[in-house]
Write a protein that holds these residues in place. Structure first.
Motif, PDB file in Angstrom:
ATOM      1  N   UNK A 249       0.742  -1.087   0.184  1.00  0.00           N
ATOM      2  CA  UNK A 249       0.050   0.122  -0.084  1.00  0.00           C
ATOM      3  C   UNK A 249       0.848   1.308   0.078  1.00  0.00           C
ATOM      4  N   UNK A 250       0.823   2.156  -0.847  1.00  0.00           N
ATOM      5  CA  UNK A 250       1.252   3.513  -1.010  1.00  0.00           C
ATOM      6  C   UNK A 250       0.639   4.401  -0.390  1.00  0.00           C
ATOM      7  N   UNK A 251       1.368   5.587  -0.204  1.00  0.00           N
ATOM      8  CA  UNK A 251       0.770   7.052   0.459  1.00  0.00           C
ATOM      9  C   UNK A 251       1.663   8.013  -0.426  1.00  0.00           C
ATOM     10  N   UNK A 252       0.919   8.366  -1.414  1.00  0.00           N
ATOM     11  CA  UNK A 252       1.695   9.520  -2.289  1.00  0.00           C
ATOM     12  C   UNK A 252       1.262  10.881  -1.376  1.00  0.00           C
ATOM     13  N   UNK A 253       2.203  11.644  -1.294  1.00  0.00           N
ATOM     14  CA  UNK A 253       2.260  12.665  -0.608  1.00  0.00           C
ATOM     15  C   UNK A 253       2.797  14.016  -1.451  1.00  0.00           C
ATOM     16  N   UNK A 254       1.830  14.905  -1.662  1.00  0.00           N
ATOM     17  CA  UNK A 254       2.163  15.905  -2.704  1.00  0.00           C
ATOM     18  C   UNK A 254       1.986  17.171  -1.869  1.00  0.00           C
ATOM     19  N   UNK A 255       2.401  18.341  -2.379  1.00  0.00           N
ATOM     20  CA  UNK A 255       2.307  19.839  -1.621  1.00  0.00           C
ATOM     21  C   UNK A 255       2.578  19.698  -0.123  1.00  0.00           C
ATOM     22  N   UNK A 256       3.860  19.257   0.139  1.00  0.00           N
ATOM     23  CA  UNK A 256       4.215  18.864   1.615  1.00  0.00           C
ATOM     24  C   UNK A 256       4.588  20.060   2.236  1.00  0.00           C
ATOM     25  N   UNK A 257       4.037  20.084   3.581  1.00  0.00           N
ATOM     26  CA  UNK A 257       4.353  21.260   4.512  1.00  0.00           C
ATOM     27  C   UNK A 257       5.204  20.787   5.463  1.00  0.00           C
ATOM     28  N   UNK A 258       5.841  21.746   6.308  1.00  0.00           N
ATOM     29  CA  UNK A 258       6.516  21.373   7.450  1.00  0.00           C
ATOM     30  C   UNK A 258       5.857  20.830   8.488  1.00  0.00           C
ATOM     31  N   UNK A 259       4.421  21.237   8.606  1.00  0.00           N
ATOM     32  CA  UNK A 259       3.344  20.354   9.390  1.00  0.00           C
ATOM     33  C   UNK A 259       3.500  19.016   9.340  1.00  0.00           C
ATOM     34  N   UNK A 260       3.699  18.528   8.258  1.00  0.00           N
ATOM     35  CA  UNK A 260       3.847  17.080   7.531  1.00  0.00           C
ATOM     36  C   UNK A 260       4.963  16.064   8.309  1.00  0.00           C
ATOM     37  N   UNK A 261       5.917  16.952   8.864  1.00  0.00           N
ATOM     38  CA  UNK A 261       6.929  16.347   9.302  1.00  0.00           C
ATOM     39  C   UNK A 261       6.893  15.241  10.449  1.00  0.00           C
ATOM     40  N   UNK A 262       7.034  14.019  10.182  1.00  0.00           N
ATOM     41  CA  UNK A 262       6.540  13.109  11.462  1.00  0.00           C
ATOM     42  C   UNK A 262       7.197  11.771  11.191  1.00  0.00           C
ATOM     43  N   UNK A 263       7.157  10.782  11.810  1.00  0.00           N
ATOM     44  CA  UNK A 263       7.373   9.277  11.508  1.00  0.00           C
ATOM     45  C   UNK A 263       6.071   8.882  11.015  1.00  0.00           C
ATOM     46  N   UNK A 264       6.092   8.294  10.011  1.00  0.00           N
ATOM     47  CA  UNK A 264       4.975   7.824   9.414  1.00  0.00           C
ATOM     48  C   UNK A 264       4.957   6.259   9.441  1.00  0.00           C
ATOM     49  N   UNK A 265       3.757   5.533  10.004  1.00  0.00           N
ATOM     50  CA  UNK A 265       3.722   4.048  10.159  1.00  0.00           C
ATOM     51  C   UNK A 265       2.538   3.565   9.422  1.00  0.00           C
ATOM     52  N   UNK A 266       2.864   2.315   8.893  1.00  0.00           N
ATOM     53  CA  UNK A 266       1.823   1.533   8.398  1.00  0.00           C
ATOM     54  C   UNK A 266       1.138   0.635   9.461  1.00  0.00           C
ATOM     55  N   UNK A 267      -0.031   0.429   9.103  1.00  0.00           N
ATOM     56  CA  UNK A 267      -0.844  -0.380   9.939  1.00  0.00           C
ATOM     57  C   UNK A 267      -1.836  -1.316   9.378  1.00  0.00           C
TER      58      UNK A 267
END
Length: 120
Positions: free
Chosen positions: A78-96
Motif C-alpha cells: 500500500x502506498x501513500x503519495x504525498x504532494x504539496x508537503x508542508x513543514x507540519x507534515x514532518x513526522x514518523x509515518x507508520x503503516x498499520x
C-alpha cells in the motif's frame, strides 16, 4: 506472522512530494483495512489515511486533496503519495494492517515507521 515494512521517507522541501510504500509479508487482501498513521515531534500518533478491503478511502482533514492512499497489487503493498508537503507534515509515518481473527475480534500489526522531514 504478519510483518509490515515501510520505505520511502526522507527529507523534502516544502511543496515537494514523496511516495511511501508499505510492503506486507502476507497478502494485503487478507486485511480488512490498511492505514497510514503519523507521529510528529511531541505529538500523539494520528490517523492519516485508510484503505478498506472494499476499496473505500478516508483521510484526515489536514491531508485531504494532498495525500492519496492506494493499493499496489503487483507489489503486495500500500502506498501513500504525498504532494504539496508542508513543514507540519514532518513526522514518523507508520503503516498499520487490521484483520479479523474471528467475528467481533480483530488484530493489527504496525510497521517500524519511516521518517519524513519537510524543511527548506
Amino acid at each position: 506472522q504478519v510483518q509490515l515494512a515501510e520505505s520511502g521517507g526522507g527529507l523534502v522541501q516544502p511543496g515537494g512530494s514523496l511516495r511511501l510504500s508499505c510492503a506486507a509479508s502476507v497478502s494485503i487482501f487478507s486485511f480488512n483495512a490498511m492505514s497510514w498513521y503519523r507521529q510528529g515531534p511531541g505529538k500523539q500518533r494520528e490517523l492519516v489515511a485508510r484503505l478498506t478491503s472494499g476499496g473505500s478511502t478516508s483521510y484526515a482533514d489536514s491531508v485531504k486533496r494532498r495525500f492519496t492512499i492506494a493499493r499496489d497489487n503487483a507489489e503486495n503493498s500500500v502506498s501513500l503519495q504525498m504532494n504539496s508537503l508542508k513543514p507540519a507534515d514532518t513526522a514518523v509515518y507508520y503503516c498499520n494492517a487490521l484483520w479479523e481473527l474471528v467475528p467481533g475480534l480483530s488484530s493489527s500489526q504496525w510497521g517500524q515507521g519511516t521518517p519524513v522531514t519537510v524543511s527548506s
